[in-house]
Write an enzyme that holds these catalytic residues in place. Structure first.
Site, mmCIF file in Angstrom:
data_model
loop_
_atom_site.group_PDB
_atom_site.id
_atom_site.type_symbol
_atom_site.label_atom_id
_atom_site.label_comp_id
_atom_site.label_asym_id
_atom_site.label_seq_id
_atom_site.Cartn_x
_atom_site.Cartn_y
_atom_site.Cartn_z
ATOM 1 N N HIS A 121 0.881 -1.176 0.000
ATOM 2 C CA HIS A 121 0.000 0.000 0.000
ATOM 3 C C HIS A 121 0.924 1.233 0.000
ATOM 4 O O HIS A 121 2.049 1.165 0.494
ATOM 5 C CB HIS A 121 -0.823 -0.058 1.291
ATOM 6 C CG HIS A 121 -1.874 0.991 1.443
ATOM 7 N ND1 HIS A 121 -1.582 2.280 1.805
ATOM 8 C CD2 HIS A 121 -3.223 0.934 1.309
ATOM 9 C CE1 HIS A 121 -2.718 2.973 1.879
ATOM 10 N NE2 HIS A 121 -3.727 2.172 1.584
ATOM 11 N N ASP A 199 3.358 -4.288 7.971
ATOM 12 C CA ASP A 199 2.118 -3.521 7.841
ATOM 13 C C ASP A 199 0.963 -4.503 8.040
ATOM 14 O O ASP A 199 0.690 -5.331 7.171
ATOM 15 C CB ASP A 199 2.078 -2.874 6.449
ATOM 16 C CG ASP A 199 0.699 -2.315 6.097
ATOM 17 O OD1 ASP A 199 -0.229 -2.398 6.933
ATOM 18 O OD2 ASP A 199 0.554 -1.804 4.966
ATOM 19 N N GLN A 202 -4.517 -4.751 7.519
ATOM 20 C CA GLN A 202 -5.632 -5.602 7.077
ATOM 21 C C GLN A 202 -5.699 -6.923 7.836
ATOM 22 O O GLN A 202 -6.562 -7.746 7.557
ATOM 23 C CB GLN A 202 -5.505 -5.915 5.570
ATOM 24 C CG GLN A 202 -5.546 -4.714 4.651
ATOM 25 C CD GLN A 202 -6.925 -4.103 4.508
ATOM 26 O OE1 GLN A 202 -7.929 -4.658 4.960
ATOM 27 N NE2 GLN A 202 -6.989 -2.937 3.889
ATOM 28 N N LYS A 225 -10.095 -0.094 10.945
ATOM 29 C CA LYS A 225 -10.299 -1.284 10.109
ATOM 30 C C LYS A 225 -10.851 -2.447 10.938
ATOM 31 O O LYS A 225 -11.121 -3.511 10.406
ATOM 32 C CB LYS A 225 -8.973 -1.719 9.479
ATOM 33 C CG LYS A 225 -8.365 -0.687 8.537
ATOM 34 C CD LYS A 225 -8.366 -1.186 7.124
ATOM 35 C CE LYS A 225 -7.289 -0.550 6.284
ATOM 36 N NZ LYS A 225 -7.608 0.778 5.796
ATOM 37 N N CYS A 364 -4.987 2.652 -3.494
ATOM 38 C CA CYS A 364 -3.746 3.138 -2.869
ATOM 39 C C CYS A 364 -2.582 2.175 -3.095
ATOM 40 O O CYS A 364 -1.736 2.001 -2.215
ATOM 41 C CB CYS A 364 -3.940 3.399 -1.379
ATOM 42 S SG CYS A 364 -5.074 4.729 -1.065
#
Lengths: 406, 142
Positions: A121, A199, A202, A225, A364
């Site tokens: 991302h 990261d 998600q 999220k 993104c």
């Protein structure tokens, strides 16, 4: 997992669009909030709100309790060894920028290499590109296999054997519906003494994520999220790394002793990295969201979301000229696709007319989508409150869109 | 707001069978335009001779609104002087914002409802912005 009972707890599901029930399949962008998070935040404002860590008075104590208890919830959620390893940030993006500005500026020098992947991302791409340009470091990318089915793990091993200073990678990408083998990647990196940054925007709150088991050095995630409010996220870092890092932002609360005429002495983590008044209300809401998710069960949530994504992708494949990115079997609730002869922006507009919220565009991840040959695509992303009936609606609406636009 | 107000039949026809779509040989001016929000990408090629546009064509991958707008635009600007094109681009942007298209050729006024769909204004305007940019960019930097 009882979906009807879960759905009763989400007030947004009462909304209508053109008299259609609202179907929310944009969870990879942000998730909706259950009633108990909304109520927790309003109760906090009514009877617990003040600034944290500074007042001797009742409300400040209550606010500090709520704020610090949220830190314990986050620590528990990702199995951090100590809650002082949890730093509240504005979200995943700020967490990446924090590490880039502190650990990064201290350790990445001219001629060094930062290793990323092709599926990042922008949040885990642009900060590192910026740092590399500034100090004269190089960026290399672990490539994706054709159609984004996975990372090329052979090349990953080769690139890691060249000892980059940092390997920053996405755990669950926001486009491809796969989960990267984080544990294996971190083991390869650790064998070479490479620091790892994950990261996890998600993945945390969508599945079990255990930083001890995975073996990464830093992790970033966002509350919004995972049924929490926007405006707050966290950086987790190993305490031995955090202890060597200079501050990120300077100001109130991050300092131990300040003077007119000599350098200030800064506090230790997490205060060292939390200058200024933090997102207090948001922390109270996030803490409640985590309690909610753990009661539902993160494994239940993951298998439900992935099952819906698999059902959707099976049925989408039957639509002529529809192409799905990523592996055949979905590991997360995300399905990104393009449709021949129908642009993603038109699909999203058409779907919204029927109450269906889809994402359109480059998600993104512009370099990735360009490499996949699709500057614009559509994305359906599922979470705990979605249903099989909503998959049926998705398919029906897309079939209608095909006959309208083609 | 109903989709049919946005996707009028005539507009859909222009997007399904765009006019002036495809590469151009010996273009004198060209530019690319993109809309980061939704992923519209178009490339515009022009032939400018003696201060007027003798040809305009476009390629790329864009939504129905953007494609129809580019299709209508390229048809309308051929044969116009550069100054007239700039005036037209200005008037079009005004119509996209306010809905008032007085003075614009009737064919282009099919897009006069676009102001009711704020998220789609950029789609309709992108070809015109790319056109203005192309007029400033000679191919090969001549």
């Amino acid at each position: 997992m009882d979906i009807p009972t879960i759905r009763e707890q989400f007030p947004f599901l009462g909304e209508k669009v053109n008299s259609h029930d609202l179907i929310y399949l944009d969870n990879a962008a942000s998730s909706q909030k259950p009633d108990r998070v909304i109520r927790r935040m309003s109760r906090f404002l009514e009877s617990e709100y003040a600034n944290v860590h500074r007042g001797i008075h009742l409300l400040s104590e209550r606010a500090t309790d709520a704020y610090e208890s949220a830190r314990r919830e986050v620590a528990g959620l990702i199995h951090a060894r100590d809650e002082s390893e949890i730093i509240f940030t504005r979200g995943t993006t700020e967490a990446v920028n924090l590490v880039m500005n502190t650990w990064g500026r201290k350790h990445i020098k001219a001629g060094d290499t930062i290793l990323l992947t092709e599926m990042e991302h922008h949040a885990n791409l642009l900060p590192w590109q910026h740092l590399a340009r500034e100090v004269g470091a190089r960026i290399e990318y672990v490539p994706i296999l054709e159609n984004g089915t996975s990372l090329d793990l052979e090349i990953a091993a080769t690139l890691l054997s060249k000892k980059p200073k940092l390997f920053a990678f996405v755990h669950v990408p926001n486009t491809l519906g796969l989960e990267n083998p984080a544990k294996e990647l971190c083991r390869l990196a650790r064998d070479q003494g490479i620091t790892t940054f994950m990261d996890a925007a998600q993945s945390v709150g969508h599945q079990e994520v255990d930083v001890q088991e995975i073996g990464c050095d830093f992790l970033a995630c966002s509350a919004h999220k995972m049924c929490g409010p926007s405006g707050i996220g966290a950086l987790w870092g190993r305490s031995e790394l955090l202890a060597t890092m200079p501050p990120f932002l300077y100001g109130g609360e991050m300092v131990d002793r300040a003077f007119y005429d000599k350098p200030a002495i800064y506090r230790d983590s997490p205060a060292r990295f939390e200058a200024g008044t933090p997102p207090i209300l948001e922390a109270a809401g996030w803490g409640e969201a985590i309690r909610f998710l753990r009661e539902v069960g993160l494994e239940n949530i993951q298998s439900h979301s992935a099952a819906l994504a698999n059902l959707a992708s099976q049925r989408l494949r039957a639509i002529e000229g529809l192409h799905i990115f990523g592996p055949e079997k979905r590991a997360s609730g995300i399905v990104t696709f393009s449709m021949e002869g129908v642009h993603a922006h038109d699909v999203a507009f058409f779907a919204n007319e029927r109450g269906l919220a889809l994402r359109a565009g480059h998600h993104c991840a512009q370099p990735l989508m360009r490499k996949l040959g699709s500057p614009a695509s559509s994305r359906a992303s599922f979470y705990l409150y979605n249903t099989e009936a909503e998959v049926d609606a998705l398919i029906a609406i897309l079939r209608e869109a095909v006959s309208f636009f083609r | 707001m109903d989709k049919n107000e946005l996707y009028q039949e005539v507009l859909l026809q222009y997007s399904k069978r765009p006019k002036n779509f495809g590469p151009m040989e010996c273009a004198t001016h060209a530019a690319d335009g993109h809309n980061a929000l939704c992923g519209d990408e178009i490339s515009l090629a022009l032939k400018i001779e003696n201060g007027s546009l003798s040809d305009a064509r476009f390629t790329g991958s864009a939504c129905a609104i953007c494609t129809a707008s580019a299709s209508l635009m390229t048809g309308e600007v051929k044969g116009l002087s550069c100054d007239a094109v700039k005036k037209l681009a200005h008037d079009f942007r005004e119509m996209a914002r306010t809905g008032s298209g007085d003075g614009l050729p009737p064919r282009i006024q099919v897009l006069d409802r676009i102001h009711l769909f704020p998220q789609r204004v950029k789609c309709a305007v992108l070809p015109w912005e790319t056109l203005l940019s192309a007029m400033e960019h000679e191919v090969g930097g001549k």
